[in-house]
Enzyme design. Structure first.
Site: not given
Length: 366
Positions: A189, A237, A334
């Site tokens: 990003y 992050r 997850r």
């Protein structure tokens, strides 16, 4: 006391009740960036389930920073207000609410994965022009049905606007009670696009050398730190590697070099992930803890606290990461989708005494 998964962890004046963090995961359930009931239920359930830090999905600091039209945002006071009750509920369950502040850059204007994930052209009613360190759009795969939206290289004024958007979003997040602000500079990003030589082809003060390519991220972190309360932590992050060994790219050595600079800018913890810059990436076998060595390298090389992520599913494994000082927080993605009460189960398996919500105590393990 020996450190373990269920010992508290303090950064600045903020204490996390344990070392389990809900990893940011896009839900593709927002309306014009506005949080919905889904976000409150999703995040609130993980707080009631015992996680120490409950982190939102990537939350766009401006409309063009969304990955998809259905992604969460906090670019206005109305967006903040829509999140406020969720923050309050997460905190009421004893978890620390965190928000990941994000800008997708050239990876914006895409359909959600469940709609195929294709790029949306800027002239489509659902699409928009993307911005980046470069004017090269994110490459589309052979199966993509449409070409990517046009990408515009940010000039100096545009860069200043991005920094201001992060600051404004952080201030709104602060005012509604978030305890942690995480700056998203991973997964290809916008801020990662400036870091990596794969996507940064600039020849100005934001391109070329390591110092220049890391400049925007350092400026964003410092600017967010300015408006974030002194007693509350800022996370960053990063993708520790582009997973592109056959070209000039961002790698673990770069990340180890970057970490102390981020700490100097005001970061309190590095949340370590990997990849996302280019579809040609070579992802290693995604076995249990496959990205932990990246976090460990940063922690050992810089003494900056880290969160580890990637295929961590077993309580004994997560506990060992903390106990053996390989990570300070363990981020589950997850696995917490599959098992939102994983921390309560893990505490039982590890023999830790943790508080259950009063409403659920009849289901507590004997």
């Amino acid at each position: 006391m020996t450190r373990s998964l269920f010992t508290p962890f303090t950064l600045r004046e903020t204490e996390f009740r344990n070392r389990v963090m809900l990893s940011p995961m896009c839900q593709y359930s927002a309306t014009d960036g506005m949080a919905t009931d889904w976000h409150q239920v999703h995040l609130g359930t993980r707080a009631a389930g015992g996680a120490g830090v409950v982190m939102t999905e990537a939350t766009a600091v401006e409309p063009r920073g969304r990955i998809t039209p259905n992604c969460l945002g906090i670019w206005s006071d109305d967006h903040a207000e829509a999140l406020e009750s969720t923050v309050e509920f997460v905190a009421s369950q004893g978890a620390t609410p965190g928000i990941q502040l994000a800008h997708a850059g050239r990876k914006a204007s895409h359909r959600p994965p469940h709609e195929g994930g294709d790029p949306i052209p800027a002239d489509d009613p659902d699409g928009w022009e993307t911005v980046s360190s470069t004017d090269r759009p994110y490459p589309v795969g052979e199966d993509a049905s449409v070409d990517p939206a046009a990408t515009r290289r940010l000039d100096g004024e545009g860069i200043d606007e991005v920094i201001e958007a992060f600051v404004d979003a952080a201030a709104r997040s602060r005012d509604i009670g978030f305890e942690v602000a995480e700056v998203h500079a991973a997964h290809g990003y916008l801020l990662h696009q400036f870091l990596s030589p794969v996507t940064n082809d600039r020849d100005d003060e934001y391109g070329g050398s390591f110092e220049n390519r890391t400049r925007l991220l350092r400026e964003v972190v410092a600017a967010v730190r300015e408006v974030w309360p002194d007693g509350k932590p800022v996370f960053v992050r990063i993708s520790a590697t582009d997973w592109l060994p056959d070209r000039d790219s961002w790698d673990v050595d770069d990340s180890v070099r970057l970490a102390p600079l981020l700490a100097e800018a005001g970061a309190d913890l590095i949340d370590v992930s990997g990849g996302g810059t280019h579809p040609d990436q070579q992802i290693p076998s995604a076995g249990p803890g496959y990205q932990v060595p990246y976090a460990e390298a940063i922690r050992e090389g810089t003494d900056v606290p880290v969160a580890a992520v990637g295929g961590i599913t077993e309580p004994t494994h997560a506990d060992a990461l903390v106990r053996n000082e390989r990570a300070d927080l363990v981020a589950l993605g997850r696995e917490l989708l599959r098992r939102p009460y994983w921390p309560l189960e893990a505490a039982h398996e590890l023999g830790a005494d943790v508080e259950w919500p009063v409403q659920y105590r009849r289901g507590q393990f004997d």
